[in-house]
Design an enzyme around this catalytic site. Structure first.
Site, PDB file in Angstrom:
ATOM      1  N   GLU A  60       0.624  -1.308   0.066  1.00 41.28           N
ATOM      2  CA  GLU A  60       0.021  -0.207  -0.365  1.00 41.28           C
ATOM      3  C   GLU A  60       1.255   1.759  -0.179  1.00 41.28           C
ATOM      4  O   GLU A  60       0.512   1.744  -0.798  1.00 41.28           O
ATOM      5  CB  GLU A  60      -1.203   0.304   1.238  1.00 41.28           C
ATOM      6  CG  GLU A  60      -2.046  -0.725   0.859  1.00 41.28           C
ATOM      7  CD  GLU A  60      -2.216  -2.300   1.180  1.00 41.28           C
ATOM      8  OE1 GLU A  60      -0.629  -2.186   1.640  1.00 41.28           O
ATOM      9  OE2 GLU A  60      -2.866  -3.179   1.538  1.00 41.28           O
ATOM     10  N   HIS A 129     -10.051  -5.796   9.972  1.00 38.54           N
ATOM     11  CA  HIS A 129     -10.684  -5.531   8.570  1.00 38.54           C
ATOM     12  C   HIS A 129     -12.200  -5.021   8.667  1.00 38.54           C
ATOM     13  O   HIS A 129     -12.994  -5.647   8.141  1.00 38.54           O
ATOM     14  CB  HIS A 129     -10.722  -6.974   8.021  1.00 38.54           C
ATOM     15  CG  HIS A 129      -9.844  -7.813   7.424  1.00 38.54           C
ATOM     16  ND1 HIS A 129      -8.379  -8.062   8.367  1.00 38.54           N
ATOM     17  CD2 HIS A 129      -9.020  -7.436   5.884  1.00 38.54           C
ATOM     18  CE1 HIS A 129      -8.072  -8.400   7.318  1.00 38.54           C
ATOM     19  NE2 HIS A 129      -8.205  -7.844   6.118  1.00 38.54           N
TER      20      HIS A 129
END
Lengths: 327, 346
Positions: A60, A129
């Site tokens: 990322e 998550h």
């Protein structure tokens, strides 16, 4: 009018804009071949090719940094961060670079980048998550934060985000991707900083973001059964925030509950409640109430996880308590 | 007790999973953690392990078929002739997005489920109840009222203390405004607090006789009363001007005095009615009455009446004008002056 899903609305917004502007590219993990884990971007790579829809390695910070550089040098990248939880990995690229480049270059450079990511619990995805981290981003000057609450909102806000010359972060509730809503076929944009009054009312103001808008609407309907008139307002973007609409509503109703799926501590509910207290204090007939996610890591246990997120029933009950003078 | 083996969700938007192969056969003994079957998704292939010790039973899915996520494909039973192994696998709750979302969408149901789970709790959720600040009812200190009511009351010049005195529940809200308006519009609000003393009047009567006969004056008890009461009020309030509204007889005839304690008794004269009234003196000593309520215009009212060979001195006061403590000081002071009038003149 036709109805399409939230996911399809996002897809449509991005494809329409990509057809209009060749400088728009999409990059992130699994965005091309897989079309993202939620299948939101399915079909993009087939239409625009792998030069414009780029599968990146699992890094990322790496691909967000590439996107910031690309934005500075002329492209208009759409970065896909698979889970909002991974924002922690790209804080430097987003908050130190993207957010500040325009300011620090004296306006010579700009970062026309859209960062799509998601939020929302109750998907049994556990603590890493399931977070809703939009208030972290909204805290940083130089970043805009949009929180679409339906397919219609998702399309209009995405198109506006792509055309904005500032870095914009869009938080999509991952549980809403399959929710359908009426979306016109003709083009429309939704301006940032213009709240939407979904349900006008006179007794209490329910300010809700993202998926909490649905819960607030359910609560407004059950409250109506008890002759309580609730006004539901979706700020649409929390940065910029349409303070006037919120304040004017509270001046009218004198009661307010702020509902958001981020953690309650130091979150969106805290910010909006504080602004109401500053700007509508003398109009309040009860303390402003907040309903945010419980301040715990999101549990994996379904029973426990459901308890951490505000529900329509909680909004209803709290509104009744406020109006009965029990708070 | 049979344990269901389901097709797991391995991807985010996965609807089905392909059962590639069974690694155990029906009837095989399995240990917890042993691989049972191989499953393939669009991302990867993985083995599904036995969740507990037992025997594999009721295999309901064939190899190389696509099975919906969440569907029961087999059971783990404790022994092979277990009755529960014959139970048809029920369509279990899956974690499919749509169904899940619908449940969350109509959350009133979800919440009532929660209530069942936490049946010992009266609230539907334990989530944020700790943050609800419930007001505690108070009857002293700062008045609790909403900002909106405060601003409305201030605009209409209404005093919130009236709601507290009338026993309304705090914090006061806009809903209390009509009650506040009504309380404030009652101009002749009854005085709420009262104290009464009883004193021997013989010294007072002798004193009156003696000064009148010795000095050949015609001083009435009226002048002595207003003078003494005026002195006591001045002592308490330390004010420049003390106005007395004196009423007497059963018709409560009014006379006004300004600072009567500043004059010799024989020089006290009535004043016009336009003075600021500090207290009312209701003199019933010329009647048989003990108490007589007329129109009440002041916060402090003395009523003096006969009670056999004694004076009954009654004090009514508004608690927002003087405290009970000060009211009792005032009554005691007035009573002692009237009880021993000579002491006051010396």
């Amino acid at each position: 009018m036709r109805e399409i899903t939230f996911g399809a609305a996002v897809n449509e917004a991005i494809s329409e804009e990509m057809r209009l502007d060749n400088s728009i590219i999409v990059l992130g993990e699994d965005v091309a071949e897989a079309g993202t884990p939620f299948k939101v971007l399915s079909g993009l790579v087939e239409e625009f090719g792998t030069d414009r829809v780029v599968d990146t390695p699992i890094s990322e910070p790496g691909f967000t940094g590439i996107a910031v550089g690309a934005a500075i040098t002329g492209l208009r990248p759409i970065v896909d961060i698979m889970f909002g939880d991974f924002l922690f990995l790209i804080m430097d690229q987003l908050c130190n670079q993207a957010a500040k480049t325009h300011y620090m270059s004296g306006g010579k450079l700009s970062v026309p980048m859209v960062l799509r990511t998601n939020m929302g619990a109750t998907r049994r995805s556990a603590a890493q998550h399931s977070q809703s981290l939009h208030s972290l981003v909204a805290h940083i000057p130089g970043l805009k934060v949009a929180m679409p609450s339906s397919a219609y909102e998702a399309k209009g806000l995405m198109k506006t985000a792509i055309r904005d010359n500032n870095p914009v972060v869009i938080f999509e509730d991952k549980l809403m991707y399959n929710d359908k809503a009426e979306v016109p076929e003709e083009e429309y944009l939704i301006n940032f900083g213009e709240a939407n009054i979904l349900h006008p009312g006179t007794d209490i103001t329910l300010i809700a973001t993202s998926s909490m808008v649905q819960q607030a609407e359910i609560a407004a309907n059950t409250l109506a059964d008890q002759n309580i008139s609730a006004e539901v307002i979706d700020p649409r973007t929390i940065s910029p925030l349409d303070e006037n609409t919120l304040i004017n509503s509270v001046k009218k109703t004198s009661h307010a509950i702020v509902i958001d799926e981020g953690h309650q501590n130091f979150g969106v509910t805290a910010e909006i409640a504080a602004r109401i207290s500053e700007k509508a204090f003398y109009y309040l007939d009860a303390p402003v109430q907040r309903l945010g996610a419980m301040d715990v890591p999101v549990p994996f246990s379904p029973v426990l996880e459901d308890l951490t997120v505000p529900t329509a029933q909680q909004i209803h009950d709290r509104a009744v308590m406020v109006l009965k003078g029990e708070i | 007790m049979a344990h269901e083996i389901i097709m797991p969700a391995l991807g985010m938007a996965q609807e089905t999973g392909r059962l590639v192969a069974w690694l155990k056969s029906e009837g095989d003994a399995v240990k917890k953690g042993e691989p049972l079957m191989e499953v393939e998704t669009d991302k990867s292939t993985m083995e599904v392990e036995a969740p507990k010790d037992g025997f594999l039973a009721n295999i309901s899915a064939a190899e190389n078929t696509d099975i919906p996520v969440g569907e029961v494909v087999a059971l783990i039973v404790e022994n092979l002739d277990d009755e529960s192994s014959k139970i048809q696998p029920i369509s279990s709750k899956t974690i499919k997005n749509n169904e899940e979302k619908e449940q969350i969408g109509s959350n009133i149901e979800t919440a009532s489920n929660k209530e069942e789970i936490f049946s010992d709790s009266s609230t539907p959720s334990i989530s944020s109840d700790k943050e609800i600040i419930k007001p505690s009812a108070t009857t002293e200190g700062k008045i609790l009222a909403s900002p909106k009511l405060r601003s409305l009351a201030a605009k209409e010049q209404l005093s919130l203390i009236k709601l507290r005195q009338a026993g309304h529940k705090e914090p006061f809200k806009v809903a209390d405004l009509p009650a506040l308006r009504q309380l404030s519009s009652q101009s002749n609000m009854p005085l709420r607090n009262n104290a009464t003393s009883l004193i021997n009047k013989s010294s007072f009567m002798i004193f009156l006789l003696e000064i009148n006969s010795a000095a050949k004056l015609e001083i009435s008890s009226e002048l002595v009363f207003v003078s003494f009461i005026s002195s006591s009020l001045r002592l308490l309030f330390n004010e420049e001007n003390i106005g007395i509204h004196y009423k007497s007889g059963s018709d409560l005839q009014s006379i006004f005095y300004q600072d009567p304690d500043k004059y010799q008794l024989e020089n006290i004269t009535p004043h016009d009615a336009d003075i600021q009234i500090t207290a009312e003196v209701c003199d019933l000593t010329s009647t048989d009455l003990i108490q007589l309520s007329g129109e009440i215009n002041s916060d402090i009212i003395f009523t003096i009446s006969n009670f056999s060979e004694q004076f009954l001195i009654s004090l009514d006061w508004q608690p927002n004008r003087i405290s009970q403590e000060n009211a009792l000081v005032l009554l005691r002071d007035v009573s002692s002056r009237i009880k021993s009038p000579l002491k006051q003149l010396l």
